[in-house]
Design a protein around this motif. Structure first.
Motif, short mmCIF file in Angstrom:
data_model
loop_
_atom_site.label_atom_id
_atom_site.label_comp_id
_atom_site.label_asym_id
_atom_site.label_seq_id
_atom_site.Cartn_x
_atom_site.Cartn_y
_atom_site.Cartn_z
N GLU A 86 11.87 -3.90 16.92
CA GLU A 86 11.85 -2.47 16.62
C GLU A 86 10.83 -2.13 15.55
O GLU A 86 10.18 -1.09 15.62
CB GLU A 86 13.24 -2.00 16.18
CG GLU A 86 14.32 -2.16 17.23
CD GLU A 86 14.87 -3.59 17.33
OE1 GLU A 86 14.73 -4.37 16.36
OE2 GLU A 86 15.42 -3.93 18.39
N ARG A 87 10.69 -3.00 14.54
CA ARG A 87 9.73 -2.71 13.47
C ARG A 87 8.30 -2.83 13.98
O ARG A 87 7.44 -2.02 13.61
CB ARG A 87 9.94 -3.65 12.29
CG ARG A 87 8.91 -3.40 11.21
CD ARG A 87 9.34 -3.73 9.83
NE ARG A 87 8.29 -3.34 8.90
CZ ARG A 87 7.66 -4.18 8.12
NH1 ARG A 87 8.00 -5.45 8.07
NH2 ARG A 87 6.68 -3.76 7.33
N VAL A 88 8.03 -3.82 14.81
CA VAL A 88 6.69 -3.97 15.37
C VAL A 88 6.30 -2.73 16.15
O VAL A 88 5.16 -2.25 16.05
CB VAL A 88 6.60 -5.23 16.27
CG1 VAL A 88 5.27 -5.30 16.99
CG2 VAL A 88 6.86 -6.48 15.45
N LEU A 89 7.24 -2.18 16.90
CA LEU A 89 6.95 -1.00 17.72
C LEU A 89 6.86 0.28 16.89
O LEU A 89 6.04 1.14 17.16
CB LEU A 89 8.01 -0.85 18.81
CG LEU A 89 8.04 -1.98 19.85
CD1 LEU A 89 9.27 -1.87 20.73
CD2 LEU A 89 6.76 -1.99 20.67
N ALA A 90 7.70 0.39 15.86
CA ALA A 90 7.76 1.62 15.07
C ALA A 90 6.76 1.65 13.93
O ALA A 90 6.30 2.73 13.53
CB ALA A 90 9.17 1.82 14.51
N ASP A 91 6.41 0.48 13.38
CA ASP A 91 5.57 0.43 12.19
C ASP A 91 4.56 -0.72 12.27
O ASP A 91 4.58 -1.63 11.45
CB ASP A 91 6.46 0.28 10.95
CG ASP A 91 5.68 0.30 9.64
OD1 ASP A 91 4.55 0.83 9.62
OD2 ASP A 91 6.20 -0.24 8.64
N PRO A 92 3.66 -0.70 13.26
CA PRO A 92 2.71 -1.80 13.38
C PRO A 92 1.80 -1.94 12.16
O PRO A 92 1.44 -3.05 11.78
CB PRO A 92 1.92 -1.47 14.65
CG PRO A 92 2.15 -0.02 14.89
CD PRO A 92 3.48 0.31 14.29
N GLY A 93 1.46 -0.83 11.53
CA GLY A 93 0.62 -0.89 10.33
C GLY A 93 1.31 -1.61 9.19
O GLY A 93 0.69 -2.39 8.47
N GLY A 94 2.60 -1.35 9.03
CA GLY A 94 3.36 -2.03 7.99
C GLY A 94 3.48 -3.52 8.25
O GLY A 94 3.40 -4.34 7.34
N VAL A 95 3.67 -3.88 9.52
CA VAL A 95 3.73 -5.29 9.89
C VAL A 95 2.38 -5.95 9.59
O VAL A 95 2.32 -7.04 9.01
CB VAL A 95 4.11 -5.45 11.38
CG1 VAL A 95 3.91 -6.88 11.86
CG2 VAL A 95 5.54 -5.00 11.61
N ALA A 96 1.30 -5.28 9.96
CA ALA A 96 -0.04 -5.81 9.69
C ALA A 96 -0.25 -6.00 8.18
O ALA A 96 -0.79 -7.03 7.74
CB ALA A 96 -1.11 -4.88 10.26
#
Length: 108
Positions: A86-96
């Motif tokens: 869910e985080r990868v899909l909702a917040d890819p910039g934050g994951v990066a």
């Protein structure tokens, strides 16, 4: 097995691969579905000795297994980062940003 896993990616894995493929993330090379010891890891950056695992519903109720798996991978010198799908899909910039903080600690 690796080929089959690459062909049957989850939506989150596809999104993450778009984020990191072709050295798009800070110039770091990532590979997907790589065999390390007896495990297939979702994504690995060999230069940074970093494994990125994306956790979906299949990982619920498997915390002990995942912890043992992480310990084995760490014995090979890798750091393991886990992100919920869910985080990868909702917040890819934050994951990066989180990944770059590990790969480039001096610049954060």
């Amino acid at each position: 097995n690796a080929r089959r896993l690459r062909q049957n990616q989850t939506l989150a894995e596809k999104a993450f691969w778009t984020l990191v493929r072709n050295r798009r993330l800070g110039g770091f090379k990532f590979l997907r579905q790589v065999s390390i010891d007896r495990y297939f890891v979702d994504f690995v950056c060999e230069a940074g000795k970093l494994i990125v695992e994306l956790d979906g519903a299949a990982h619920e109720e498997r915390e002990d297994y995942d912890a043992r798996r992480t310990q084995v991978l760490e014995l090979f010198g890798y750091m393991v980062l886990r992100f919920p799908n869910e985080r990868v899909l909702a917040d890819p910039g934050g994951v990066a940003d989180d990944i770059l903080a590990v790969l480039r600690p001096e610049r954060v």
